[in-house]
Each structure stands twice: as structure tokens, then as C-alpha cells.
Motif scaffolding. Structure first.
Motif, PDB file in Angstrom:
ATOM      1  N   ALA A   1     -39.990  10.470   3.772  1.00 60.51           N
ATOM      2  CA  ALA A   1     -39.311  11.761   3.664  1.00 60.51           C
ATOM      3  C   ALA A   1     -40.292  12.895   3.394  1.00 60.51           C
ATOM      4  CB  ALA A   1     -38.268  11.705   2.549  1.00 60.51           C
ATOM      5  N   PHE A   2     -41.406  12.577   2.711  1.00 63.44           N
ATOM      6  CA  PHE A   2     -42.408  13.587   2.397  1.00 63.44           C
ATOM      7  C   PHE A   2     -43.558  13.602   3.417  1.00 63.44           C
ATOM      8  CE2 PHE A   2     -41.148  12.523  -2.220  1.00 63.44           C
ATOM      9  CZ  PHE A   2     -40.015  13.327  -2.121  1.00 63.44           C
ATOM     10  N   SER A   3     -43.344  12.935   4.551  1.00 65.68           N
ATOM     11  CA  SER A   3     -44.335  12.920   5.655  1.00 65.68           C
ATOM     12  C   SER A   3     -45.721  12.496   5.180  1.00 65.68           C
ATOM     13  CB  SER A   3     -44.412  14.308   6.313  1.00 65.68           C
ATOM     14  OG  SER A   3     -43.147  14.707   6.778  1.00 65.68           O
TER      15      SER A   3
ATOM     16  N   GLY B   1     -33.004  12.125 -17.697  1.00 68.82           N
ATOM     17  CA  GLY B   1     -34.410  11.718 -17.664  1.00 68.82           C
ATOM     18  C   GLY B   1     -34.826  10.928 -16.448  1.00 68.82           C
ATOM     19  N   SER B   2     -33.937  10.764 -15.460  1.00 65.76           N
ATOM     20  CA  SER B   2     -34.345  10.014 -14.269  1.00 65.76           C
ATOM     21  C   SER B   2     -35.146  10.884 -13.295  1.00 65.76           C
ATOM     22  CB  SER B   2     -33.140   9.383 -13.571  1.00 65.76           C
ATOM     23  OG  SER B   2     -32.158  10.343 -13.264  1.00 65.76           O
ATOM     24  N   LEU B   3     -35.181  12.178 -13.550  1.00 67.44           N
ATOM     25  CA  LEU B   3     -36.097  13.084 -12.854  1.00 67.44           C
ATOM     26  C   LEU B   3     -36.724  13.977 -13.920  1.00 67.44           C
ATOM     27  CD1 LEU B   3     -37.374  14.529 -10.437  1.00 67.44           C
ATOM     28  CD2 LEU B   3     -35.277  15.875 -10.215  1.00 67.44           C
ATOM     29  N   ARG B   4     -38.038  13.834 -14.087  1.00 69.64           N
ATOM     30  CA  ARG B   4     -38.733  14.619 -15.105  1.00 69.64           C
ATOM     31  C   ARG B   4     -39.838  15.426 -14.440  1.00 69.64           C
ATOM     32  NH1 ARG B   4     -38.349   9.473 -17.385  1.00 69.64           N
ATOM     33  NH2 ARG B   4     -40.577   9.073 -17.581  1.00 69.64           N
ATOM     34  N   CYS B   5     -40.198  16.499 -15.073  1.00 71.35           N
ATOM     35  CA  CYS B   5     -41.160  17.409 -14.471  1.00 71.35           C
ATOM     36  C   CYS B   5     -42.258  17.769 -15.469  1.00 71.35           C
ATOM     37  CB  CYS B   5     -40.429  18.679 -14.012  1.00 71.35           C
ATOM     38  SG  CYS B   5     -41.513  19.889 -13.244  1.00 71.35           S
TER      39      CYS B   5
ATOM     40  N   ASP C   1     -31.208   8.401  -9.023  1.00 70.79           N
ATOM     41  CA  ASP C   1     -30.056   9.226  -9.415  1.00 70.79           C
ATOM     42  C   ASP C   1     -30.484  10.675  -9.592  1.00 70.79           C
ATOM     43  OD1 ASP C   1     -28.278   7.130  -9.421  1.00 70.79           O
ATOM     44  OD2 ASP C   1     -28.681   6.593 -11.496  1.00 70.79           O
ATOM     45  N   ALA C   2     -31.764  10.876  -9.910  1.00 72.00           N
ATOM     46  CA  ALA C   2     -32.370  12.218 -10.026  1.00 72.00           C
ATOM     47  C   ALA C   2     -31.603  13.133 -10.979  1.00 72.00           C
ATOM     48  CB  ALA C   2     -32.480  12.856  -8.641  1.00 72.00           C
ATOM     49  N   LYS C   3     -31.209  12.594 -12.119  1.00 73.29           N
ATOM     50  CA  LYS C   3     -30.492  13.395 -13.119  1.00 73.29           C
ATOM     51  C   LYS C   3     -31.481  13.860 -14.186  1.00 73.29           C
ATOM     52  CE  LYS C   3     -26.137  10.897 -12.452  1.00 73.29           C
ATOM     53  NZ  LYS C   3     -25.120  10.020 -13.085  1.00 73.29           N
ATOM     54  N   MET C   4     -31.800  15.142 -14.152  1.00 75.83           N
ATOM     55  CA  MET C   4     -32.781  15.663 -15.095  1.00 75.83           C
ATOM     56  C   MET C   4     -32.282  15.557 -16.536  1.00 75.83           C
ATOM     57  SD  MET C   4     -34.566  18.926 -13.173  1.00 75.83           S
ATOM     58  CE  MET C   4     -36.042  18.843 -14.191  1.00 75.83           C
TER      59      MET C   4
ATOM     60  N   ILE D   1     -36.812  18.440  -3.906  1.00 75.33           N
ATOM     61  CA  ILE D   1     -37.225  17.054  -4.143  1.00 75.33           C
ATOM     62  C   ILE D   1     -36.062  16.263  -4.751  1.00 75.33           C
ATOM     63  CG2 ILE D   1     -38.174  17.189  -6.507  1.00 75.33           C
ATOM     64  CD1 ILE D   1     -40.594  15.598  -5.459  1.00 75.33           C
ATOM     65  N   ARG D   2     -35.259  16.918  -5.580  1.00 75.50           N
ATOM     66  CA  ARG D   2     -34.105  16.238  -6.196  1.00 75.50           C
ATOM     67  C   ARG D   2     -33.116  15.794  -5.123  1.00 75.50           C
ATOM     68  NH1 ARG D   2     -28.947  17.255  -7.047  1.00 75.50           N
ATOM     69  NH2 ARG D   2     -27.897  16.139  -8.748  1.00 75.50           N
TER      70      ARG D   2
END
Length: 478
Positions: free
Chosen positions: A66-68, A189-193, A183-186, A172-173
């Protein structure tokens, strides 16, 4: 700021949507009792050996596609050695020297409204650490999270403002969400930055001293933290003070970044090849089968829906917040041709119910068939708009058909012209003075009589027929 420019790079830690952890059979359950989902392998007990989770590799490959990115079929892992309270075994298994993906990009719309490619330097697999809960001067550790599979996605330092960072995070999410990678739920904590910020004089090529802000848990906080840190560093430079290389966190209450620890260089980690996981050569055909079976990405869906249905961008963005909403939308179109009404209900009444109950649409009792039937009855004026919302709420709560709801709640639509006239005649007789305002304020007069009609019939009159009769009676009485 006139003589300084901002340089920002982003690191995202994304929890992989697997049933077990990346190097152990330990199960993954969000919000489980603290320290109840701990496995000896993830704690580094003597005699335990890691076993790589095949599903984690598959999900990482999907993200690379997806990110080539260029994919490295030779899997190698390294040990990142450091001591910290959230890492009981004293090292983390990661891919420092041989990331599974590198040299990719993700497109965004930048602060000037132009298309921009954000360069992604690398994507690698690693294990998560324990979760730290800070309570005033005390730190609590929950090792349930230790060993959960992550992909870390690292951009080049190509951002210059908070707006573009937030646009990238949103992109990206939704990408990993629609791929089923995470799940990408900030908020969970499943998506952190992690954000790396430095300032340098305009025209300089070398980066300034980097400050890292760790574990930002919402897009709003990312924006606030970046803007605060830019101002903080600017003030330090303008007063002749030196920027220290350090790790900071964002405090929600004070809306400031707070020092966590001084930052060392990569050499402090003393990386070396992970001795318990030998190199793994991925088969070319296996990789191709995985990346060629990727789900449609949000941008593809946006383009298709815009061309086919002429939906507005804001409508599409709301629908695309969850893949299950798109699946429900498409399933509903098997039962009704009114695509705009399906979208309207999903984005408005249904989404309001989901937000209030903190649910997804798959956790309700509503089926695509029942929503389609509801919209068809509304279109045929067998029920009113007000009645449809009452019926919809009932179907969201219970596994029940629209006909059963109508029968149970004794819902009916009055369409008999004579009956409606008999209801309206007394209302007009009592409000003859209001009719004198019609030439100057026709909309107000119309709304008044329609409101009174709905009140008398508890919203059971066909609005279309009711409006027609109101206009006839206005012409008769005024």
C-alpha cells in the motif's frame, strides 16, 4: 521564525491485527485485566525461544504494498538492547538493519491544497513493550501489551508544519484500517505516533538538534504538541539557549511537552543479530499472492463512489471512517436503489446511535435488508420521515423486521385526502388572522399549518399530500 525553518519526521507504531503475539502464542485482548495476558517468551524467561508469527509478516507485506515500498524477501531480526522498566528482558526484537520494506511513499493533500508525496524511509517488524500508566509520581506496568506485533513506519524528515503531519496520520490510519492490518485506534494505543522536531536556519542542509515527542494518542494532540514544541524551541534559540537532544511527552492537562529523558544515539542500543531467529527466505510466489489480494484502498473507493454516485467529498470521508460502514452501504444497495438515502442514514441517524453507544454497525441488530426496506417504504410514502427514524431506532436495538415494528407500534401513514382536510379545516378556522401574513411570509405560514397537522396526527400524515392540501386551503381562505 523568519530566519528558522521547521523540519519534522514521523514514526508510527501500528499494532498488527493478529490473534496472538508476534513471537509467542500469547493471546491479545484489549482492556483485559492488567498482567493477565503474559507469556514466558515475551518476558524473556530462560529457556524460551521466539517463533515468528506468519500472520504478522503477511500484514506487514500488505502495508508495504500500500505504501509502494521495496520488499526485502530475506527476513532478518536484530536485538535492540536497553534497560527500561517497560522491557523486562532488557532487549527488544526488531529489524534495525534489514527492514521488510523501504523507500515508499503516501500521498496527501498539503496545507496549500496540493497533492504531495510523503517519502517513507522504512517499515519494519518488531515487538511491543509493556504499557506504562503514570499516576502522579507512580508508574504502573501492564505486561499484557508486551510482545504484541508492531510495524514501525518511519518517514523521512519532510514535514514543515502540523497540518501536513495530521493529513498524513489520517491517511496512514485509513490505509491500514481498510487493509485489515490494524484496528488503528489511537485512543486504545493500536496506532501511536512519535514526532521528531528540529529547527535550523533557512537555507541550511544539516538538521538541527532533534527533539522526540513520544506516544501521542490523538490527531488533535499531535497538532497541539507540534505547535507547542516549535514555539518552545524558537524561544530557546531566540534567547541564545541550546536545544537539548531529548525525549518528551505531551501533557493533556497543561497542553505542553514535558521532559521524559535525555536522548542517546543509536549506538547506545548495541544492536546485534537476534541469535534465536535465523534468517528466513520468503517465497516470491507467497509474497505476490498476499500483495495481489489486498483490499481496495480508501482512495480507490472515493474515486469509484464519486464517479458512480456523485457523492460529496465530506459525505465520502464520513462513510470511510470505518470499513464496515462501506460494506454495510454496499450490502444495502442490494435491497434499494436509493443510494443517497442509504448514505444519509448511515452518516446521520445510524452514526449518531453508534457514537452514543460506542458501537460499530456490526454490533447492532440492523441488517442491510431491513435498512433497504425502510428506505423503500419511505420513498413510496408508506411511512413518514419522522416515522422512519422511530422504526430505525427500534431495528438498531432489536433483531426485528420493519413490518414487525410497524405492527407492534401501530404506525400508519394517513394518505386519505378527505380525512386530512377534516383535520385541517378547524385549524384554519382558528388561525384566519395568520393567513393575512401569507403574502409577506409564506414559508412561516406553511410551516405553521404543517406543524399543527403533524401535531394533531402524531406525525402520521404523508407530508407530500398534507402540503398539497394546505396550499389548497390557503388559496381558499386568504
Amino acid at each position: 521564525m523568519q530566519n528558522l525553518e521547521v523540519v519534522i519526521g514521523i514514526e508510527n507504531h501500528i499494532e498488527l491485527k493478529t490473534k496472538t503475539k508476534i513471537f509467542s502464542p500469547g493471546t491479545i485482548t484489549f482492556n483485559a485485566t492488567p498482567n493477565s495476558k503474559v507469556h514466558p517468551i515475551d518476558m524473556g524467561y530462560p529457556g524460551t525461544l521466539p517463533i515468528l508469527n506468519e500472520k504478522a509478516v503477511e500484514l506487514a507485506l500488505r502495508a508495504c504494498k500500500a505504501f509502494s515500498m521495496k520488499i526485502d524477501p530475506l527476513m532478518k531480526f536484530d536485538r535492540k538492547n536497553y534497560y527500561y522498566s517497560d522491557l523486562s528482558k532488557g532487549f527488544q526484537i526488531t529489524q534495525q538493519f534489514h527492514p521488510i520494506g523501504k523507500e515508499g511513499y503516501l500521498g496527501i493533500v498539503d496545507i496549500n491544497g496540493k497533492e504531495k508525496k510523503i517519502e517513507i524511509e522504512r517499515l519494519h517488524l518488531e515487538e511491543d513493550t509493556a504499557k506504562q500508566i503514570i499516576n502522579q509520581d507512580e508508574i504502573y506496568l501492564d505486561y499484557n501489551r508486551a510482545g504484541i506485533g508492531l510495524i514501525e513506519v518511519v518517514t523521512k524528515p519532510v514535514f514543515t508544519n502540523a497540518h501536513d503531519v495530521c493529513a498524513y496520520l489520517k491517511k496512514i490510519r485509513e490505509t491500514v484500517l481498510f487493509l485489515g492490518v490494524s484496528d488503528a485506534k489511537m485512543n486504545e494505543g493500536s496506532l501511536r505516533c512519535d514526532v521528531n522536531i528540529s529547527l535550523r536556519p533557512v537555507g541550511y542542509k544539516e538538521l538541527g538538534t532533534k527533539v522526540e515527542i513520544k506516544n501521542l494518542n490523538s490527531i488533535n494532540n499531535v497538532e497541539r504538541a507540534i505547535n507547542f514544541e516549535i514555539n518552545r524551541q524558537t524561544q530557546l534559540i531566540s534567547t541564545g539557549k541550546e536545544i537539548q537532544q531529548e525525549t518528551r511527552r505531551y501533557d493533556d492537562k497543561t497542553r505542553k511537552t514535558v521532559l521524559m529523558r535525555s536522548k542517546g544515539g543509536a549506538l547506545d542500543y548495541k544492536y546485534f543479530p537476534e541469535p534465536n531467529i535465523p534468517p528466513i527466505q520468503l517465497e516470491k510466489k507467497w509474497i505476490e499472492n498476499i500483495i495481489n489480494s489486498n483490499n481496495k484502498l480508501p482512495d480507490q473507493i472515493r474515486k469509484e463512489y464519486f464517479e458512480k454516485f456523485k457523492f460529496k467529498e465530506v459525505e465520502l470521508n464520513q462513510l470511510l471512517t470505518e470499513p464496515v460502514n462501506v460494506e454495510f452501504f454496499e450490502a444495502s444497495l442490494k435491497y434499494t436503489k436509493k443510494h443517497q438515502l442509504v448514505l444519509n442514514y448511515l452518516n446521520a441517524e445510524i452514526q449518531a446511535f453508534l457514537n452514543e453507544k460506542n458501537l460499530t454497525i456490526t454490533q447492532t441488530q440492523l441488517t442491510p435488508e431491513n435498512l433497504g426496506n425502510l428506505i423503500n417504504k419511505l420513498d413510496k410514502e408508506e411511512i413518514s420521515s419522522k416515522q422512519s427514524k422511530t422504526i430505525l431506532l427500534e431495528m438498531l436495538k432489536k433483531e426485528i423486521s420493519i413490518d414487525e415494528v410497524i405492527s407492534k407500534m401501530n404506525i400508519k401513514q394517513i394518505t386519505d385526502v378527505k380525512q386530512i382536510k377534516n383535520i385541517l379545516e378547524p385549524i384554519f378556522g382558528q388561525n384566519k388572522k395568520l393567513l393575512e401574513e401569507y403574502d409577506n411570509r409564506p414559508e412561516r405560514v406553511n410551516k405553521f399549518f404543517m406543524g399543527q397537522l403533524m401535531k394533531e396526527t402524531r406525525g402520521q400524515v404523508s407530508p407530500k399530500i398534507g402540503q398539497k392540501i394546505i396550499e389548497e386551503l390557503i388559496a381558499k381562505y386568504k
